[in-house]
Design a protein around this motif. Structure first.
Motif, short mmCIF file in Angstrom:
data_model
loop_
_atom_site.label_atom_id
_atom_site.label_comp_id
_atom_site.label_asym_id
_atom_site.label_seq_id
_atom_site.Cartn_x
_atom_site.Cartn_y
_atom_site.Cartn_z
N THR A 28 22.28 91.51 93.51
CA THR A 28 23.11 90.41 93.02
C THR A 28 22.52 89.04 93.39
OG1 THR A 28 24.43 90.66 95.03
CG2 THR A 28 25.26 91.71 93.03
N TYR A 66 26.35 99.48 94.17
CA TYR A 66 27.26 99.31 93.04
C TYR A 66 26.71 99.95 91.77
CZ TYR A 66 29.73 96.03 96.01
OH TYR A 66 30.43 95.47 97.03
N THR A 67 25.45 99.70 91.47
CA THR A 67 24.87 100.25 90.24
C THR A 67 24.78 101.77 90.29
OG1 THR A 67 23.60 98.23 89.92
CG2 THR A 67 22.86 100.17 88.73
N PHE A 73 34.85 100.69 86.57
CA PHE A 73 34.90 99.24 86.41
C PHE A 73 35.89 98.68 87.43
CE2 PHE A 73 36.50 95.31 84.66
CZ PHE A 73 35.34 94.68 84.26
N PRO A 74 35.60 97.62 88.09
CA PRO A 74 34.50 96.67 87.93
C PRO A 74 33.28 97.00 88.78
CG PRO A 74 36.08 95.75 89.45
CD PRO A 74 36.63 97.08 89.00
N ASN A 76 31.04 99.50 88.85
CA ASN A 76 29.82 99.95 88.20
C ASN A 76 29.19 98.85 87.33
OD1 ASN A 76 31.65 99.97 86.12
ND2 ASN A 76 31.36 102.10 85.59
N GLN A 77 29.86 97.72 87.18
CA GLN A 77 29.32 96.58 86.43
C GLN A 77 29.18 95.35 87.32
OE1 GLN A 77 28.26 96.77 83.21
NE2 GLN A 77 28.63 98.95 83.55
N TYR A 78 29.18 95.56 88.61
CA TYR A 78 29.22 94.44 89.55
C TYR A 78 28.02 93.51 89.43
CZ TYR A 78 30.33 91.86 93.74
OH TYR A 78 30.64 90.85 94.61
N ALA A 80 26.11 92.76 86.79
CA ALA A 80 26.26 91.90 85.61
C ALA A 80 27.39 90.89 85.80
CB ALA A 80 26.51 92.76 84.37
N LEU A 81 28.51 91.34 86.36
CA LEU A 81 29.63 90.44 86.60
C LEU A 81 29.28 89.36 87.62
CD1 LEU A 81 32.58 93.00 86.71
CD2 LEU A 81 32.13 91.30 84.94
#
Length: 111
Positions: A28, A66-67, A73-74, A76-78, A80-81
């Motif tokens: 991230t 996370y990935t 969600f959220p 597994n999309q952390y 990108a978010l």
């Protein structure tokens, strides 16, 4: 951490014995992967330069928590978010405050 059982570190001299360290991080921003890679490299240097203190080869398993393991969600999309929230600070504030709501607390326990 997964390590093959041995009676003492000084007794471990076989080449096939390896200590495995799992480093959990998140892609991230902020150098999380670079820091994980630096830890892996430091463990390798310790084994090579101080074999008496670190007799086992050290294998590092670097995992984007996370990935790779986000159950839904959220989480597994952390990644990108995170990138979107970093660009729009009001979203960061919203998700930060959402974490202390009953639904946010439930998601934290379920995740």
């Amino acid at each position: 951490i997964v390590v093959k059982p041995i009676t003492s570190l000084s007794a471990a001299t076989k080449d096939d014995e390896v200590a495995t360290i799992q480093i959990l991080m998140s892609d991230t921003g902020g150098g999380h992967r670079a820091s994980a890679n630096a830890l892996r490299d430091a463990f390798n240097v310790l084994h090579e330069t101080e074999p008496a203190r670190f007799p086992l080869a050290i294998e590092c398993d670097i995992v984007d928590i996370y990935t790779d393991y986000g159950p839904f969600f959220p989480y597994n999309q952390y990644v990108a978010l995170y990138k979107i929230m970093a660009e729009y600070s009001f979203l960061w504030k919203f998700f930060y405050e959402f974490g202390s709501t009953p639904i946010g607390l439930w998601l934290n326990e379920a995740g």
